[in-house]
Design a protein around this motif. Structure first.
Motif, PDB file in Angstrom:
ATOM      1  N   ALA A 179       0.835  -0.586  -0.058  1.00 35.17           N
ATOM      2  CA  ALA A 179       0.098   0.180   0.087  1.00 35.17           C
ATOM      3  C   ALA A 179       1.159   1.189   0.484  1.00 35.17           C
ATOM      4  CB  ALA A 179      -1.283   0.244   1.425  1.00 35.17           C
ATOM      5  N   GLN A 180       0.670   2.273  -0.649  1.00 35.30           N
ATOM      6  CA  GLN A 180       1.173   3.540  -0.572  1.00 35.30           C
ATOM      7  C   GLN A 180       0.141   4.778  -0.016  1.00 35.30           C
ATOM      8  OE1 GLN A 180       3.851   5.193  -4.069  1.00 35.30           O
ATOM      9  NE2 GLN A 180       1.845   4.318  -4.971  1.00 35.30           N
ATOM     10  N   PHE A 181       1.147   5.835   0.318  1.00 36.08           N
ATOM     11  CA  PHE A 181       0.777   6.589   0.826  1.00 36.08           C
ATOM     12  C   PHE A 181       1.296   7.664   1.405  1.00 36.08           C
ATOM     13  CE2 PHE A 181      -0.120   3.092   3.290  1.00 36.08           C
ATOM     14  CZ  PHE A 181      -1.079   2.709   3.927  1.00 36.08           C
ATOM     15  N   VAL A 182       0.579   9.180   0.458  1.00 40.48           N
ATOM     16  CA  VAL A 182       1.454  10.456   0.190  1.00 40.48           C
ATOM     17  C   VAL A 182       0.732  11.263   1.081  1.00 40.48           C
ATOM     18  CG1 VAL A 182       1.326  11.704  -1.383  1.00 40.48           C
ATOM     19  CG2 VAL A 182       1.502   9.676  -2.068  1.00 40.48           C
ATOM     20  N   TYR A 183       2.115  12.108   1.729  1.00 44.55           N
ATOM     21  CA  TYR A 183       1.766  12.821   2.486  1.00 44.55           C
ATOM     22  C   TYR A 183       3.011  14.226   2.117  1.00 44.55           C
ATOM     23  CZ  TYR A 183       1.036   8.991   5.737  1.00 44.55           C
ATOM     24  OH  TYR A 183       0.525   8.217   6.210  1.00 44.55           O
ATOM     25  N   GLU A 184       2.140  15.134   2.202  1.00 48.87           N
ATOM     26  CA  GLU A 184       2.455  16.916   1.581  1.00 48.87           C
ATOM     27  C   GLU A 184       3.034  17.805   2.345  1.00 48.87           C
ATOM     28  OE1 GLU A 184      -0.409  17.783  -2.381  1.00 48.87           O
ATOM     29  OE2 GLU A 184      -1.317  17.867  -0.259  1.00 48.87           O
ATOM     30  N   HIS A 185       4.462  18.958   1.776  1.00 49.86           N
ATOM     31  CA  HIS A 185       4.798  19.703   2.685  1.00 49.86           C
ATOM     32  C   HIS A 185       5.105  19.408   4.260  1.00 49.86           C
ATOM     33  CE1 HIS A 185       1.838  21.262   0.781  1.00 49.86           C
ATOM     34  NE2 HIS A 185       2.171  21.595  -0.447  1.00 49.86           N
ATOM     35  N   PRO A 186       6.276  18.113   4.374  1.00 53.00           N
ATOM     36  CA  PRO A 186       7.010  18.447   5.708  1.00 53.00           C
ATOM     37  C   PRO A 186       7.832  19.020   5.788  1.00 53.00           C
ATOM     38  CG  PRO A 186       7.835  16.197   3.919  1.00 53.00           C
ATOM     39  CD  PRO A 186       6.829  17.660   3.117  1.00 53.00           C
ATOM     40  N   PRO A 249      -5.225  11.651  -5.706  1.00 55.51           N
ATOM     41  CA  PRO A 249      -3.591  10.603  -6.553  1.00 55.51           C
ATOM     42  C   PRO A 249      -2.730  12.014  -6.333  1.00 55.51           C
ATOM     43  CG  PRO A 249      -5.325  10.968  -8.027  1.00 55.51           C
ATOM     44  CD  PRO A 249      -6.055  11.461  -6.864  1.00 55.51           C
ATOM     45  N   ARG A 250      -1.654  12.027  -6.399  1.00 52.57           N
ATOM     46  CA  ARG A 250      -0.085  12.091  -6.700  1.00 52.57           C
ATOM     47  C   ARG A 250       0.666  12.164  -7.836  1.00 52.57           C
ATOM     48  NH1 ARG A 250      -3.450  15.663  -4.864  1.00 52.57           N
ATOM     49  NH2 ARG A 250      -3.211  16.424  -3.394  1.00 52.57           N
ATOM     50  N   HIS A 251       1.207  13.141  -8.410  1.00 51.05           N
ATOM     51  CA  HIS A 251       2.373  12.730  -9.385  1.00 51.05           C
ATOM     52  C   HIS A 251       3.343  12.316  -9.111  1.00 51.05           C
ATOM     53  CE1 HIS A 251       4.868  12.190 -12.957  1.00 51.05           C
ATOM     54  NE2 HIS A 251       4.529  11.926 -14.415  1.00 51.05           N
ATOM     55  N   PRO A 252       4.776  12.492  -8.866  1.00 49.26           N
ATOM     56  CA  PRO A 252       5.765  12.875  -7.940  1.00 49.26           C
ATOM     57  C   PRO A 252       6.201  14.647  -8.903  1.00 49.26           C
ATOM     58  CG  PRO A 252       6.190  10.451  -9.217  1.00 49.26           C
ATOM     59  CD  PRO A 252       4.687  11.530  -9.973  1.00 49.26           C
ATOM     60  N   GLN A 264      -2.657   5.038  -4.667  1.00 46.83           N
ATOM     61  CA  GLN A 264      -2.447   5.589  -3.363  1.00 46.83           C
ATOM     62  C   GLN A 264      -3.435   5.593  -2.434  1.00 46.83           C
ATOM     63  OE1 GLN A 264      -0.794  10.095  -4.854  1.00 46.83           O
ATOM     64  NE2 GLN A 264       0.398   8.485  -6.970  1.00 46.83           N
ATOM     65  N   GLY A 265      -3.092   5.948  -1.173  1.00 47.26           N
ATOM     66  CA  GLY A 265      -4.422   6.572  -0.850  1.00 47.26           C
ATOM     67  C   GLY A 265      -4.294   5.338   0.059  1.00 47.26           C
ATOM     68  N   GLY A 266      -3.542   4.726   0.451  1.00 47.17           N
ATOM     69  CA  GLY A 266      -3.044   3.341   1.425  1.00 47.17           C
ATOM     70  C   GLY A 266      -3.872   2.199   0.581  1.00 47.17           C
TER      71      GLY A 266
END
Length: 419
Positions: A179-186, A249-252, A264-266
Motif C-alpha cells: 500500500a502507498q501513502f502520500v504526505y505533503e509539505h513535510p 492521487p499525486r504525480h511525483p 496511492q491512498g493506502g
C-alpha cells in the motif's frame, strides 16, 4: 539501420550501425565479425554509456524468456526483457521480486549493469538480486558466472564492459501486496533532524522536492508491505514533520497528471503495481528530461541534502523534481552502494542540457567527496575522481581484461574512466 536516440531524447547515438539480432546465433555472428560493439536495452541511460563508434546491438527483437527454477526461489530471464514484462508472469505463479525501480519500463540487463535501484533501508539495488548471469564475449564464447564464484561481484554491475549479457537469474520470493501513502509539505528541518526515522517509516520511502522553497519538501511517498503494522508510526511521523495526507492521487512532478502514477491512498495492491512510481502503460516521469543522481553513504546524507538546499536558488529553475531515497549496502564492486548503506539524491531536470551541465560542477563540488554518480545518468566528475570512489576498481579492470582483452566493448565513456 539508422542512428537512434535515447528514451528521453537528450542523447543521439553516434554508432555507425544499429543492428537488431533476433537470435543468439545472430548476435554471435554480429559480435564476432569484428570492430567495436555495445549492447542497447531500453535506451534509458542519459549519457553515452551505451554508445559506440562501431555497432550497437539492440536487444529489442531477441525472444523474451522467463523461466522459474525448479527450486522456485529464482527466475532466469533474458537480458532484454523489461521488469514490467516479467512481473505479471511471476505474480501468476505466486512469486515476486524484492524491489523494483520507479520505472518498470527499463531492461533488466541495462538496469543491472548500471547499478539501478529502487528504494528501502532494508532493500538492495536491483543488481543485488542477481544470482547468476550469462555473458557472450567478443570471441563469441558464452560464459556463465554465479554468486560466490570468483569475479561474480565484479561481473554484475559491469557497465557493459565485459560482453553482451544474454540472461540473468534473479532471486524471487512469495508474492506480497503493498500500500502507498502520500504526505505533503513535510518540513526539511524535521526531516533532517532524524533522517533515519523518516526513511525507516515504510518498506520504501521517497522524499520529493522542487526546491522552490527551502523550508519544506513537496511530498513524501511511503510504500508499505502488507499486512501493515506501521500505521501509528506513519501518523506520528506525519505529525512530527507537520505534513498532511494528500487529498487525492499525486504525480511525483507537481502539476503533472497523476493518472500515470501508481495507486496511492493506502489502497493495497500487487507488489509490481505499487513499488514503481509509474504505470507501465504510461509514459513515465516527464518524458523529455535529463536525469542526474548521486549516492552518498548514510553518514553523509544530511550534509549532502544541506548542500543541495544551499544551491536551491540555482537548482529550482532547471528542475522538475528531486527525489531522495535509500539503498541497502552490497558487495558488488561497481555498485553505488558498495560497502555502505546509501542515500540517493536523484534529479529530474528540464531538457536544457547546456544549463544542467553548467550547474553540475557546483553541485558536485558542494556534495561530500564520497558521492558516487549513477553510471547511466549525466554527471561531470572526471574519470580519476570517479575511480577513486570505488575500492575494487583495479579488480574490475583486471576482470575486464580477462573477459575482453581486445577491448572490443570499450567506448568513449569507458575510456574516460580509464578502461
Amino acid at each position: 539501420m539508422g542512428i537512434e536516440q535515447n528514451w528521453a531524447g537528450n542523447f543521439r547515438y553516434r554508432a555507425v550501425a544499429v543492428e537488431h539480432p533476433a537470435s543468439i546465433d545472430e548476435m554471435r555472428s554480429l559480435i564476432t565479425r569484428g570492430g567495436q560493439v555495445r549492447t542497447l536495452g531500453t535506451r534509458h541511460s542519459f549519457n553515452d554509456i551505451a554508445d559506440t563508434d562501431g555497432t550497437l546491438l539492440a536487444l529489442d527483437r531477441l525472444p523474451i524468456e522467463i523461466e522459474v527454477t525448479d527450486t522456485v526461489d529464482a527466475v532466469r530471464v533474458s537480458g532484454g526483457a523489461r521488469y514490467g514484462d516479467i512481473a505479471p508472469v511471476l505474480e501468476e505463479q505466486g512469486l515476486a521480486l524484492a524491489n523494483l525501480a520507479s520505472l518498470p519500463h527499463i531492461s533488466i540487463a541495462g538496469a543491472v549493469a548500471t547499478g539501478t535501484h529502487g528504494s528501502g533501508d532494508r532493500t538492495g539495488s536491483l543488481s543485488s538480486a542477481v544470482r547468476a548471469l550469462t555473458i557472450m564475449t567478443a570471441s563469441g564464447e558464452i560464459r556463465r558466472i554465479s554468486r560466490g564464484e570468483p569475479g561474480f561481484d565484479g561481473a554484475v554491475v559491469s557497465l557493459g564492459a565485459l560482453g553482451a549479457v544474454l540472461d540473468l537469474t534473479l532471486d524471487v520470493e512469495p508474492t506480497y501486496q503493498v500500500a502507498q501513502f502520500v504526505y505533503e509539505h513535510p518540513k526539511w528541518d524535521a526531516i533532517l533532524d532524524d533522517l533515519d526515522a523518516v526513511t525507516g517509516a515504510g518498506t520504501s520511502v521517497s522524499i520529493f522536492s522542487t526546491w522552490q522553497r527551502t523550508d519544506a519538501a513537496d511530498q513524501i511517498w511511503v510504500k508499505q508491505r502488507q499486512p501493515d503494522a506501521r500505521s501509528s508510526d506513519r501518523a506520528e511521523l506525519a505529525h512530527r514533520l507537520e505534513a498532511e495526507p494528500a487529498d487525492g492521487p499525486r504525480h511525483p512532478i507537481l502539476g503533472a497528471d497523476p493518472a500515470a502514477a501508481s495507486d496511492q491512498g493506502g489502497l493495497a495492491g500487487p507488489w509490481f503495481q505499487r513499488l514503481p512510481h509509474f504505470r507501465l502503460e504510461f509514459t513515465p516521469s516527464a518524458g523529455a528530461e535529463i536525469q542526474t543522481e548521486y549516492l552518498v553513504p548514510r553518514a553523509d546524507a544530511v550534509a549532502a541534502i544541506e548542500a543541495v538546499r544551499s544551491l536551491a536558488d540555482r537548482i529550482a529553475p532547471l528542475l522538475f523534481v528531486n527525489e531522495i531515497r535509500t539503498v541497502r549496502a552490497d558487495d558488488l564492486w561497481l555498485s553505488s552502494s558498495y560497502g555502505t548503506e546509501a542515500v540517493a539524491l536523484h534529479f529530474t531536470w528540464r531538457s536544457d542540457e547546456p544549463a544542467v551541465r553548467a550547474l553540475l560542477p557546483a553541485l558536485e563540488a558542494a556534495l561530500p567527496a564520497s558521492a558516487r554518480p549513477h553510471w547511466g545518468k549525466v554527471y561531470t566528475l572526471d574519470g580519476a575522481d570517479v575511480r577513486a570512489r570505488y575500492p575494487r576498481w583495479h579488480d574490475f579492470a583486471a576482470l575486464r581484461n580477462d573477459f575482453d582483452p581486445e577491448r572490443r566493448f570499450v567506448n568513449a565513456y569507458l575510456q574516460r574512466l580509464g578502461l
